[in-house]
Design an enzyme around this catalytic site. Structure first.
Site, PDB file in Angstrom:
ATOM      1  N   HIS A  61       0.864  -1.183   0.000  1.00  0.00           N
ATOM      2  CA  HIS A  61       0.000   0.000   0.000  1.00  0.00           C
ATOM      3  C   HIS A  61       0.900   1.232   0.000  1.00  0.00           C
ATOM      4  CE1 HIS A  61      -3.933  -1.855   1.746  1.00  0.00           C
ATOM      5  NE2 HIS A  61      -3.310  -2.698   0.942  1.00  0.00           N
ATOM      6  N   GLU A  63       0.886   3.900   1.768  1.00  0.00           N
ATOM      7  CA  GLU A  63       1.307   4.354   3.093  1.00  0.00           C
ATOM      8  C   GLU A  63       2.471   3.525   3.621  1.00  0.00           C
ATOM      9  OE1 GLU A  63      -3.324   4.470   3.306  1.00  0.00           O
ATOM     10  OE2 GLU A  63      -1.783   3.439   2.142  1.00  0.00           O
ATOM     11  N   CYS A  91      -6.293   2.083   5.725  1.00  0.00           N
ATOM     12  CA  CYS A  91      -6.960   0.859   6.186  1.00  0.00           C
ATOM     13  C   CYS A  91      -6.368   0.453   7.537  1.00  0.00           C
ATOM     14  CB  CYS A  91      -6.766  -0.250   5.153  1.00  0.00           C
ATOM     15  SG  CYS A  91      -5.049  -0.828   5.038  1.00  0.00           S
ATOM     16  N   CYS A  94      -2.502  -0.098   7.380  1.00  0.00           N
ATOM     17  CA  CYS A  94      -1.745   1.147   7.248  1.00  0.00           C
ATOM     18  C   CYS A  94      -1.870   2.017   8.500  1.00  0.00           C
ATOM     19  CB  CYS A  94      -2.207   1.901   6.008  1.00  0.00           C
ATOM     20  SG  CYS A  94      -1.831   0.998   4.483  1.00  0.00           S
TER      21      CYS A  94
END
Length: 156
Positions: A61, A63, A91, A94
């Site tokens: 991801h 992040e 999410c 993260c």
């Protein structure tokens, strides 16, 4: 002319950089999410975009990648004083990563009512049971961030 929102305005330039990263993700076939880590002085430490499809890595991801790159650049896993700017609400994975990295602030654009973990569906980062709770600033360039996601999924 509408009066500028003093809370969101300082983060617009960084969010534009995150949006440019998100567009790069979309070009590569990934969900368009971009992230920037700002140093305590406001300079850019790291940038990233989603690379799950490109790397076949479920943890890639934006992040997580931005946090990894910022930590590598500083030589420290603690990113105290730093700000994570991301186009989509983080999410649970993260949110946990930014909390563990001791990031002081997370700034995001579009809410994620299906998987968001910084205030919408869950609020992982502000759980009082945790030893570190970053500040959350939401809604920066939210319409631009949401539009990029809507267009991406509309074209699929």
């Amino acid at each position: 002319m509408t009066e500028a929102d003093p809370v969101r305005d300082p983060w617009r330039a960084a969010m534009r950089l995150a949006l440019a990263e998100a567009a790069r993700a979309a070009e590569g076939g990934d969900v368009p999410v971009g992230a920037i880590v700002l140093a305590p002085d406001g300079s850019t430490l790291a940038t990233a975009h989603n690379e799950r499809e490109a790397s076949a890595d479920p943890t890639a991801h934006a992040e997580v990648l931005a946090l990894r790159r910022a930590a590598a650049k500083t030589g420290e896993w603690r990113l105290t004083g730093c700000t994570l700017v991301v186009t989509l609400e983080p999410c649970t994975m993260c949110a946990g990563a930014l909390q563990q990295a001791r990031v002081d602030r997370v700034v995001y654009g579009a809410r994620d009512d299906k998987a968001g973990a910084t205030g919408s569906l869950w609020d992982v980062v502000r759980d009082r049971r945790l030893n570190h709770r970053p500040e959350v600033v939401e809604g920066v360039l939210a319409n631009d961030c949401a539009r990029l996601l809507t267009e991406f999924f509309g074209n699929r």
